[in-house]
Design an enzyme around this catalytic site. Structure first.
Site, PDB file in Angstrom:
ATOM      1  N   CYS A 408      -0.446  -3.236   5.906  1.00 56.36           N
ATOM      2  CA  CYS A 408       0.782  -4.025   5.955  1.00 56.36           C
ATOM      3  C   CYS A 408       0.543  -5.526   6.058  1.00 56.36           C
ATOM      4  O   CYS A 408       1.286  -6.311   5.472  1.00 56.36           O
ATOM      5  CB  CYS A 408       1.667  -3.553   7.091  1.00 56.36           C
ATOM      6  SG  CYS A 408       0.842  -3.589   8.685  1.00 56.36           S
ATOM      7  N   HIS A 452       2.845  -3.213  12.972  1.00 58.48           N
ATOM      8  CA  HIS A 452       3.305  -3.459  11.606  1.00 58.48           C
ATOM      9  C   HIS A 452       3.494  -4.954  11.407  1.00 58.48           C
ATOM     10  O   HIS A 452       3.600  -5.717  12.377  1.00 58.48           O
ATOM     11  CB  HIS A 452       4.631  -2.719  11.391  1.00 58.48           C
ATOM     12  CG  HIS A 452       5.018  -2.600   9.957  1.00 58.48           C
ATOM     13  ND1 HIS A 452       4.175  -2.142   8.979  1.00 58.48           N
ATOM     14  CD2 HIS A 452       6.185  -2.895   9.317  1.00 58.48           C
ATOM     15  CE1 HIS A 452       4.791  -2.143   7.815  1.00 58.48           C
ATOM     16  NE2 HIS A 452       6.030  -2.606   7.988  1.00 58.48           N
ATOM     17  N   ASP A 468      10.453  -6.045   3.923  1.00 55.98           N
ATOM     18  CA  ASP A 468       9.205  -5.361   4.259  1.00 55.98           C
ATOM     19  C   ASP A 468       8.526  -4.907   2.970  1.00 55.98           C
ATOM     20  O   ASP A 468       8.848  -3.850   2.431  1.00 55.98           O
ATOM     21  CB  ASP A 468       9.506  -4.162   5.170  1.00 55.98           C
ATOM     22  CG  ASP A 468       8.216  -3.528   5.681  1.00 55.98           C
ATOM     23  OD1 ASP A 468       7.132  -3.937   5.222  1.00 55.98           O
ATOM     24  OD2 ASP A 468       8.312  -2.649   6.559  1.00 55.98           O
TER      25      ASP A 468
END
Lengths: 650, 325
Positions: A408, A452, A468
């Site tokens: 991520c 994250h 995201d």
């Protein structure tokens, strides 16, 4: 210099029990301390024991002083300080060990045992998990046993008697201790601060570079737990915002907080109310469900709309928040800030900048740019993986155009760079995404493996929007967690796997127990105490003190009654009963035993008055006196005595 | 003596009289008494104060690190100390104390008052100590429904009656953090004989015969016959040969005995100051008893016919001890 002699009243068995108990107490410390200190402690204990067994005197003072100085010097050399938890523990352990070498008499055992109690307490500064409570109770029990055995005058007691008495003391003390824990007024710490606090805790850091989040994701450790008042939001909404990173240097994203008041937040009045119990991570960030609308007074709010605690978090923190999923943050962005959110280092990500500028040339609308970016990630073969190749040169360009494999932080970092290059204000947000529901206790467990990173972009009139990019590449990551998102064969932390069967169920149960422990015992701080006490109607110090005194008085009174009545309930004493019968028989014969007359005197008088009874009276009296006052009572003495008295006819 | 720290435990320095008024003790009645809770005092020992210091350290540490388990440890230890008060207290109360008649001693020696501790209930008493004037004189465990003996040792500086002084029965069991004690006044007294005069002493008048007798040696006296052994006969007059043959013990009598009968008289020592006179008589009695010669004692108003043996010996010494008190 005369060498101190050993006290004969410190028997070697007591000494051995003491050394073993102290060793057991020090084991958790030994795992943390440098090897030589544990070795020193063992050597001191062994030496002391050998000296006692051989009846030799203790080492002379000069040797002990020399040892002490050497050890203190060694500790200073190892830690560069004598303060702080680690060095303090090392000092305490070695001083206790050295004290053993001058423990001559029983009263010296007190000092050693008190040091032992400090060692027990010291352990909790390192770990306060539930098993430590067992460690506490067992070690206090063992130490009290030693204290008791040190106070036997004759040293004839049996170990199980000490064990029983010590157990009784602990059990009787527990209600009083519980009342003290609940009601004894708590003061807010800390009173002072040690130099090396906040060590080695896992959690997000203030910066993000390729590999930093994926490394964190390898850990099963709990980051925080959340209890919602009402419904738990769906996984896709579980974005726990912790840190906002604004500055990019070509490799690392970092924080630079403007010194401005927090921005305006508008939100619809649909809110989640929840409690977070955050594990200590040694920093100040506090995670909040996107987007926090209300927080307590102790919590600060930055210009980046992050929640911060006043001090680094060295202990668990429980805080209550409200969040709304529908919000608008910072609808107006002043031009200078806008400029700051577009800054990129000149030397890096040249290809990415070209790509972004091409998108911008096509359309100036941020929405179009966003769409282009998404298409870029979705249409190319991007892979979501925990073990991406290393990107030593220019992480953004290498990732976007060469490897296309990343976790991520790669996606968030690259996307933020693209956005900035395309003229859309952007920043990286790190935090946690997801969380696992524990059906026992109905709360969410968020682990480090849920760490994250995502991006917020700013659009005119809409404020900061969460984007995201990982979700484009791997929607499962967001909906179902890390494990389902990773390709097979990736090293997924055990507890992050969706179905680990029985073990997982046990782990959830254990976690629920821990959650209660953390929340109500470890989290019982001054503010929780205030709220608990006010719920009990004790809202000022006077009433609290009164309730404390009254409850302790009640418990102690009950204990007193029980203990004293226990003593009163006289055991049936067959000897006394038999002798009593003998006296009654003589009384009927006109020879009454006087109050002050002992059995021997009485017998003498009886024999003088009735020489004919001399033989049985002497026999009975002798048997009685021997059985009663003699060193050991033969078990058949009462029976013999009864038989003699039955046949006795004055 | 066990080196318990508590033996150094000092009470506040009050005058004996004030102490007596403030701190009620237990007085034995007809030789025994029971330690009741109103008479049992309890205070922390030096170790107890140190323990309080330890608790304070733990507590401050717990506040500083906001450490719940450290709080639990501090509170648990505090509660244990609190509960230990009850145990210490309970170890002492209900204990029955009886005094037995002490053996007479000579002035200048130490009087020993036997004290019987009896645990009446089903509980054993552990580490009960006896403390007199700040000095621990003994410590013992008393098993349940049993009795144990301790001794109160007191200096006996002068002849006459020596009353047992107030002493303390104490215990610091089980943890040594608190000391419970009770003052005990025994209604016991000890007869103190005058100290026998030391050094070379003129022989008693008529003692010359005795001296002659001893100079001539034992066997030189005229053997008279045998009679049945009576308790207290000097061992060297026992007919050992017949004892060895398994006969009942018999004592040899000598014709010389009548002539060597000794009268120890007040008028012989009247010239001396009274205490020295009693000391001299005492020495004569001790010597005569050791020699196995019958002796009589004449004091103003008292006459003890010549005899010998422990009963007579003690009767004489007692007369001296209590003379003109």
């Amino acid at each position: 210099m005369s060498r101190p002699r050993l006290d004969p009243l410190l028997p070697t068995t007591t000494l051995a029990a003491m050394l073993l108990t102290l060793a057991a107490i020090a084991v958790p410390h030994a795992l943390r301390l440098p090897f030589w200190i544990s070795l020193l402690a063992l050597a001191c204990g062994g030496w002391r024991y050998l000296r006692a067994v051989r009846g030799e005197s203790l080492p002379p003072t000069w040797l002990r002083v020399l040892l002490t100085v050497t050890v203190v010097g060694g500790i200073y050399a190892h830690y560069d300080t004598l303060l702080g938890l680690e060095a303090g523990t090392a000092l305490l352990v070695s001083m206790t060990a050295l004290k053993l070498l001058e423990m001559r008499a029983r009263r010296d055992t007190h000092v050693v045992l008190y040091l032992g109690f400090l060692l027990i307490g010291m352990q909790f500064l390192f770990s306060q998990t539930l098993p430590n409570l067992i460690y506490l109770i067992v070690s206090v029990w063992a130490m009290l046993m030693l204290l008791i055995s040190a106070h036997r005058a004759t040293g004839h007691g049996k170990p199980w008697q000490y064990a029983r008495l010590s157990g009784a003391l602990v059990l009787q003390a527990i209600p009083v201790a519980a009342v003290l824990f609940l009601l004894f007024p708590r003061v807010s710490g800390p009173l002072w601060r040690m130099p090396d606090e906040g060590h080695a805790q896992t959690g997000l850091s203030d910066t993000m570079s390729p590999g930093s989040v994926s490394q964190l994701s390898q850990s099963d450790a709990v980051a925080f737990r959340v209890e919602f008042d009402g419904d738990i939001p769906p996984p896709s909404q579980r974005y726990w915002r912790a840190l906002v990173l604004t500055h990019y240097d070509g490799y690392t994203w970092s924080r630079m907080t403007p010194r401005t008041p927090p921005p305006q937040l508008d939100h619809v009045p649909v809110e989640h109310a929840y409690d977070i119990l955050l594990e200590p991570h040694g920093q100040q960030w506090l995670p909040a469900l996107e987007m926090a609308t209300r927080a307590g007074n102790e919590i600060g709010l930055t210009a980046l709309y992050e929640l911060r605690s006043r001090n680094p978090l060295d202990e668990r923190l429980n805080y209550r928040l409200r969040s709304s999923p529908h919000y608008r943050l910072q609808a107006e962005l002043p031009p200078n800030l806008r400029q700051a959110y577009l800054m990129l280092p000149d030397a890096s990500a040249k290809q990415a900048k070209e790509l972004a500028q091409k998108w911008r040339a096509d359309s100036n609308d941020p929405r179009d740019i966003l769409r282009r970016a998404r298409d870029y990630f979705v249409q190319r073969e991007f892979v979501y993986t925990l073990s991406p190749p290393r990107l030593p040169r220019d992480p953004v360009d290498q990732f976007l155009f060469e490897t296309q494999r990343g976790f991520c932080e790669h996606y968030a970092g690259a996307f933020a760079v693209l956005m900035r290059a395309a003229g859309v204000p952007a920043r990286v947000v790190t935090g946690y995404q997801g969380g696992e529901l524990n059906p026992i206790g109905e709360y969410l467990i968020v682990r480090q493996s849920d760490a994250h990173a995502w991006v917020e972009i700013w659009m005119d009139g809409e404020g900061w929007l969460r984007i995201d990019p990982t979700a484009w590449v791997s929607p499962n990551r967001i909906e179902q967690g890390l494990a389902s998102a990773l390709p097979a064969g990736e090293p997924i932390p055990f507890l992050a796997r969706p179905d680990s069967g029985l073990l997982k169920a046990l782990e959830l149960r254990w976690d629920a127990l821990n959650n209660g422990w953390n929340r109500w015992v470890l989290g019982y701080n001054p503010s929780l105490q205030r709220s608990v006490l006010s719920r009990l109607g004790l809202d000022n110090l006077f009433y609290t003190a009164l309730a404390l005194a009254a409850s302790i008085a009640l418990i102690v009174l009950t204990l007193t009654l029980i203990l004293l009545l226990q003593g009163r309930r006289r055991g049936f004493d067959p000897l006394a009963a038999a002798y009593e019968r003998f006296c009654r028989k003589l009384a009927r014969a006109g020879l009454e035993r006087r109050h002050h007359e002992g059995p021997a005197d009485f017998a003498r008088r009886v024999v003088a008055a009735r020489p004919d009874l001399a033989e049985p009276v002497r026999a009975i009296t002798k048997l009685y006196i021997d059985a009663r006052y003699g060193a050991a009572t033969p078990s058949d003495a009462p029976r013999k005595l009864r038989r003699l008295i039955t046949t006795f006819r004055p | 003596m066990p080196n318990l720290a508590s033996s150094r435990f000092k009470l506040p320095r009050l005058s004996q009289d004030l102490q007596r008024r403030l701190l009620r003790g237990v007085r034995t009645q007809q030789g025994h008494a029971v330690l009741r809770y109103r008479r049992v005092y309890i205070l922390p020992t030096r170790n107890g104060l140190m323990f309080a210091g330890l608790l304070a350290v733990l507590w401050v540490g717990a506040i500083n690190y906001n450490n719940s388990l450290a709080f639990i440890l501090a509170f648990l230890l505090g509660a244990v100390a609190m509960v230990s008060i009850l145990h210490t207290f309970r170890n002492l109360i209900g204990l029955k104390v009886s005094a037995a008649t002490p053996e007479p001693v000579f002035a200048g020696d130490e009087a020993r008052f036997p004290i019987l501790l009896e645990s009446r209930g089903s509980r054993a008493r552990t580490a009960i100590g006896l403390q007199y004037q700040g000095e621990m004189q003994g410590i013992t465990d008393v098993p349940a429904t049993h009795a144990q003996r301790l001794e109160l040792r007191m200096p006996a500086p002068q002849r006459g009656w020596l009353s047992a002084e107030r002493f303390a029965l104490f215990t610091i069991y089980p943890l040594g953090l608190f000391k419970a004690w009770s003052w005990v006044d025994l209604d016991a007294r000890c007869v103190v004989y005058p100290a026998p005069e030391q050094g070379a002493v003129p022989a008693p008048p008529g003692g010359a015969a005795a001296e002659r007798g001893t100079q001539r040696g034992r066997g030189a006296e005229d053997f008279d016959g045998l009679r049945a052994y009576r308790t207290g006969d000097p061992p060297r007059h026992i007919a050992w040969r017949s004892v060895a043959r398994g006969l009942p013990p018999q004592t040899k009598t000598f014709t010389g005995e009548a002539s060597s009968r000794l009268w120890l008289e007040w008028r012989n020592v009247e010239a001396l100051p009274r205490e020295r006179a009693l000391s001299r008589l005492c020495r004569w009695i001790v010597d005569a008893e050791a020699e196995g010669r019958p002796y009589g004692l004449r004091l103003p108003g008292i006459e003890l016919a010549p005899a010998q043996g422990p009963a007579h010996y003690h009767r004489c010494l007692r007369s001296l001890a209590l003379f003109a008190l």
